[in-house]
Scaffold this motif. Sequence first.
Motif, mmCIF file in Angstrom:
data_model
loop_
_atom_site.group_PDB
_atom_site.id
_atom_site.type_symbol
_atom_site.label_atom_id
_atom_site.label_comp_id
_atom_site.label_asym_id
_atom_site.label_seq_id
_atom_site.Cartn_x
_atom_site.Cartn_y
_atom_site.Cartn_z
ATOM 1 N N SER B 44 38.913 47.223 38.573
ATOM 2 C CA SER B 44 38.062 47.009 39.740
ATOM 3 C C SER B 44 38.843 46.418 40.903
ATOM 4 O O SER B 44 39.869 45.766 40.720
ATOM 5 C CB SER B 44 36.894 46.091 39.378
ATOM 6 O OG SER B 44 37.380 44.813 38.987
ATOM 7 N N GLY B 45 38.314 46.634 42.085
ATOM 8 C CA GLY B 45 38.956 46.124 43.288
ATOM 9 C C GLY B 45 39.376 47.250 44.201
ATOM 10 O O GLY B 45 39.342 48.422 43.827
ATOM 11 N N ASP B 46 39.773 46.885 45.373
ATOM 12 C CA ASP B 46 40.274 47.845 46.350
ATOM 13 C C ASP B 46 41.794 47.736 46.380
ATOM 14 O O ASP B 46 42.348 46.665 46.598
ATOM 15 C CB ASP B 46 39.683 47.558 47.737
ATOM 16 C CG ASP B 46 38.179 47.747 47.752
ATOM 17 O OD1 ASP B 46 37.507 47.092 48.569
ATOM 18 O OD2 ASP B 46 37.675 48.543 46.945
ATOM 19 N N TRP B 47 42.444 48.854 46.185
ATOM 20 C CA TRP B 47 43.896 48.867 46.031
ATOM 21 C C TRP B 47 44.560 49.534 47.224
ATOM 22 O O TRP B 47 44.086 50.555 47.726
ATOM 23 C CB TRP B 47 44.280 49.598 44.742
ATOM 24 C CG TRP B 47 43.690 48.968 43.525
ATOM 25 C CD1 TRP B 47 42.593 49.385 42.836
ATOM 26 C CD2 TRP B 47 44.142 47.769 42.874
ATOM 27 N NE1 TRP B 47 42.343 48.518 41.795
ATOM 28 C CE2 TRP B 47 43.273 47.523 41.777
ATOM 29 C CE3 TRP B 47 45.199 46.869 43.102
ATOM 30 C CZ2 TRP B 47 43.424 46.431 40.937
ATOM 31 C CZ3 TRP B 47 45.346 45.788 42.259
ATOM 32 C CH2 TRP B 47 44.469 45.575 41.193
ATOM 33 N N ARG B 125 39.560 52.869 45.253
ATOM 34 C CA ARG B 125 38.938 52.024 44.235
ATOM 35 C C ARG B 125 38.429 52.908 43.104
ATOM 36 O O ARG B 125 38.143 54.090 43.293
ATOM 37 C CB ARG B 125 37.807 51.174 44.808
ATOM 38 C CG ARG B 125 36.603 51.941 45.281
ATOM 39 C CD ARG B 125 35.402 51.069 45.621
ATOM 40 N NE ARG B 125 35.604 50.071 46.658
ATOM 41 C CZ ARG B 125 34.629 49.574 47.427
ATOM 42 N NH1 ARG B 125 33.383 50.031 47.277
ATOM 43 N NH2 ARG B 125 34.866 48.645 48.324
ATOM 44 N N ARG B 205 47.013 47.791 35.325
ATOM 45 C CA ARG B 205 46.890 46.547 36.097
ATOM 46 C C ARG B 205 47.901 45.555 35.535
ATOM 47 O O ARG B 205 47.704 44.963 34.475
ATOM 48 C CB ARG B 205 45.474 46.004 36.001
ATOM 49 C CG ARG B 205 45.161 44.889 36.984
ATOM 50 C CD ARG B 205 43.677 44.580 37.004
ATOM 51 N NE ARG B 205 43.311 43.850 38.210
ATOM 52 C CZ ARG B 205 42.113 43.850 38.758
ATOM 53 N NH1 ARG B 205 41.142 44.567 38.177
ATOM 54 N NH2 ARG B 205 41.848 43.169 39.844
ATOM 55 N N HIS B 208 46.434 40.408 37.983
ATOM 56 C CA HIS B 208 45.137 40.522 38.653
ATOM 57 C C HIS B 208 45.236 41.234 39.996
ATOM 58 O O HIS B 208 44.346 42.001 40.377
ATOM 59 C CB HIS B 208 44.520 39.132 38.846
ATOM 60 C CG HIS B 208 43.175 39.167 39.499
ATOM 61 N ND1 HIS B 208 42.981 39.086 40.858
ATOM 62 C CD2 HIS B 208 41.932 39.331 38.962
ATOM 63 C CE1 HIS B 208 41.702 39.168 41.135
ATOM 64 N NE2 HIS B 208 41.037 39.330 40.006
ATOM 65 N N ASP B 209 46.337 40.998 40.705
ATOM 66 C CA ASP B 209 46.455 41.515 42.063
ATOM 67 C C ASP B 209 47.380 42.725 42.182
ATOM 68 O O ASP B 209 47.638 43.182 43.293
ATOM 69 C CB ASP B 209 46.979 40.412 43.003
ATOM 70 C CG ASP B 209 45.953 39.322 43.232
ATOM 71 O OD1 ASP B 209 46.309 38.275 43.789
ATOM 72 O OD2 ASP B 209 44.788 39.525 42.845
ATOM 73 N N LEU B 235 45.960 44.239 45.415
ATOM 74 C CA LEU B 235 44.548 44.076 45.672
ATOM 75 C C LEU B 235 44.341 43.770 47.149
ATOM 76 O O LEU B 235 45.008 42.900 47.712
ATOM 77 C CB LEU B 235 44.002 42.934 44.797
ATOM 78 C CG LEU B 235 42.514 42.902 44.529
ATOM 79 C CD1 LEU B 235 42.067 44.164 43.787
ATOM 80 C CD2 LEU B 235 42.150 41.669 43.701
ATOM 81 N N HIS B 237 41.728 42.952 50.495
ATOM 82 C CA HIS B 237 40.557 42.131 50.778
ATOM 83 C C HIS B 237 39.966 42.578 52.102
ATOM 84 O O HIS B 237 40.313 42.067 53.169
ATOM 85 C CB HIS B 237 40.946 40.652 50.804
ATOM 86 C CG HIS B 237 41.608 40.201 49.531
ATOM 87 N ND1 HIS B 237 40.893 39.961 48.375
ATOM 88 C CD2 HIS B 237 42.908 40.008 49.209
ATOM 89 C CE1 HIS B 237 41.724 39.598 47.407
ATOM 90 N NE2 HIS B 237 42.955 39.625 47.887
#
Lengths: 135, 267
Positions: B44-47, B125, B205, B208-209, B235, B237
């Motif tokens: 999950s997240g925007d990469w 994402r 992954r 986390h980032d 990641l 934001h």
Amino acid sequence: MKVASFLAFVLLFSVTNAMAHHGTAGYDMTNMAMFAKATITEIEWTNPHCQIRFDATNDKGELQHWTLEAPPPSMLAPRDWVRKSLQVGDVVKIEFHAAKNGSPFGIIQRITFPDGKILRAYPDPAPRSADSKAE
Amino acid sequence: MRNLLLNSAAVLLGMVALCAASEAQTKPSANSNSAAQGQAPDLSGDWGAPVGSGGGGFIISDPGDKKTGTPQDDTPYQPWALAKLNSERPENGPHGTFENTTDPRLKYCDPVGVPRIYLVPTQFRFVQTPGIVYILYQYGPTWRPITMNHAHRQDPDPTWWGESVGKYEGDTLVVDTIGFNDKTWLDHVGRPHSEELHLVERFRRVDHDTLQLDLLFDDPKAYTKPWAGRKIFKLQHGGFDDAYACSMSEYEHFRQSVVDPVTAPKK
């Protein structure tokens, strides 16, 4: 329309090109140009590149009309830009890489507002050495 | 009667256990040991490209920079593929030029395909559902469905994005794609491919980032042997909702208002 009262077109220092950015072949990416007082005249918030236009006076006292390309909105948004971050009439310090052919065009690096706030279009390049200033 | 009750309870417990296992299998877990526990890794997240990378770079590189367009380029081209690469007029790379580009993205707003979409300075994402993983791309905007745990169809018709199937291998999402048309560039400098391209993407992954994408290009018609690529994403934001739509009118306006003056001969 307000006009920049004095020029500071400065080659600050030679910089490494940290912007492996597409389509920069037409710009002098090894040097940073700067106007201490640039009056914003138009902002185009669009793809593939936003465009920022401003008026500034060169060291000969001549009024120049500049156009800078900036990243697209999708790239500026994560760097805290919004469409209204820059407004027509704003007087700002603007740093950029100028076109190699001497035309009043460039690719923007960053903008500094009178209150000290900085908006970066690209990450700050790593300076290599300091050259003389011109005022 | 007692046996009936016991049997019913056993069946019910079995059903509950089955549902729990299914839920655990399909629901992404933030636990770093999720893979070991048989759960889908949490992507999950925007990469997007790391800060300072120029938004994405020009090429898929790894191991090391393939130095496209230079004598040191060690990509295993078939002769026609190398000739085609050298005939292109990309906007980027050692031979980049603004003028008379042959880049189909810039000339026609053609879909950029995979893996070139990872070089456009935009975000993506994952939406992980049990049967299909969707990759949503800010650029386009567009999306790809990855049918999970399913075989390819026999000889799918060629399309811009191909046909993708996927599976999880531990902490890695493996995406296997065939059925590409040959109209896209693999990167911004013009590496070609054929309809025989078999592309494998492995998303993992790392922390986390950080998301690591390893690619394998297997295209015997265009390259003498398979070769690898890698991209690292961070990641992001914010900004994903600002779609980047390719517009020919906007490109034309930019060309006239900026590109032409910048590339005019020096006075």
